[in-house]
Scaffold this motif. Structure first.
Motif, PDB file in Angstrom:
ATOM      1  N   ASN A  63     -20.902  20.785  36.403  1.00  0.00           N
ATOM      2  CA  ASN A  63     -22.096  21.608  36.197  1.00  0.00           C
ATOM      3  C   ASN A  63     -23.166  20.748  35.519  1.00  0.00           C
ATOM      4  N   TYR A 144     -20.242  27.101  32.153  1.00  0.00           N
ATOM      5  CA  TYR A 144     -21.328  26.990  33.128  1.00  0.00           C
ATOM      6  C   TYR A 144     -20.838  26.536  34.494  1.00  0.00           C
ATOM      7  N   ASP A 145     -19.521  26.430  34.657  1.00  0.00           N
ATOM      8  CA  ASP A 145     -18.958  26.118  35.973  1.00  0.00           C
ATOM      9  C   ASP A 145     -19.070  27.330  36.888  1.00  0.00           C
ATOM     10  N   GLN A 146     -19.186  27.078  38.187  1.00  0.00           N
ATOM     11  CA  GLN A 146     -19.094  28.159  39.158  1.00  0.00           C
ATOM     12  C   GLN A 146     -17.634  28.610  39.238  1.00  0.00           C
ATOM     13  N   ARG A 148     -14.055  29.503  40.413  1.00  0.00           N
ATOM     14  CA  ARG A 148     -13.298  29.069  41.583  1.00  0.00           C
ATOM     15  C   ARG A 148     -12.101  29.986  41.767  1.00  0.00           C
TER      16      ARG A 148
END
Length: 208
Positions: A63, A144-146, A148
């Protein structure tokens, strides 16, 4: 040329940070590569060797804030090498000083959200060899990672559970050492150490 590099970096970094990093790339100068995902590291730095100059690579799937912190980490290696060559420890006091110095521009304005700014500030008190070695900072960046689908952190798995890496290798979770989990690759019997926050897929087939 620097404008083109800035434009590319804006896809990976907070927009305000992109021109600063682009300037660093040209000032060094260094070969800056956006790399495929590597489970063992977020990025790396290689010092000049033979006809090759400074080289930095950063995983493409980070990110924007993780990409920035990792990039600054690696440029601190470059700056330290320019000053001391290989006469000092890779993550010694010289590197720590440079890491703090290079992070300063990113505390101006609104580049970092408050929680990341606070976590980085604490981390800067004594930077570890890797940003993922500091679990507080890593977990903050991970927010803040998408999301999964289907992935869990190693620390969330029960003892003895099997899990699969994206490349298909299957492991069984073992005991926790000081900071990492001992995990055995089922096919080879080899033992590897995994970060508690490494993201893996739970294996639904029981392996014996």
């Amino acid at each position: 040329m620097i404008e083109k590099t800035t434009s590319i970096l804006e896809k990976y970094l907070p927009k305000q940070a992109a021109p600063i990093i682009a300037q660093w790339i040209y000032q060094a100068p260094c070969m800056f590569k956006i790399s495929k995902n590597r489970l063992s590291k977020f990025g790396d730095y290689r010092s000049p060797f033979g006809r090759k100059g400074h080289r930095i690579s950063i995983n493409h799937n980070l990110n924007p804030y993780a990409f920035l912190v990792t990039t600054v980490h690696e440029f601190a290696h470059l700056k330290t090498w320019n000053e001391y060559k290989s006469r000092v420890k890779p993550h010694g006091k010289e590197w720590k000083k440079n890491f703090k110095l290079l992070m300063e521009p990113f505390f101006n304005g609104e580049i970092l959200p408050p929680d990341v700014r606070a976590a980085v500030t604490t981390y800067l008190g004594n930077p570890a060899a890797s940003s993922c070695g500091d679990l507080t900072l890593f977990r903050t960046l991970q927010r803040y990672d998408q999301p999964r689908a289907g992935f869990v952190r190693v620390e969330e798995l029960p003892p003895g559970a099997a899990f699969v890496l994206p490349n298909g290798r299957i492991f069984r979770k073992g005991e926790k050492m000081r900071t990492r989990f001992r995990c055995t690759e089922i096919h080879t019997g080899k033992v590897y150490l995994f970060s508690p926050v490494a993201e893996v897929k739970r294996d639904v087939i029981e392996h014996h």
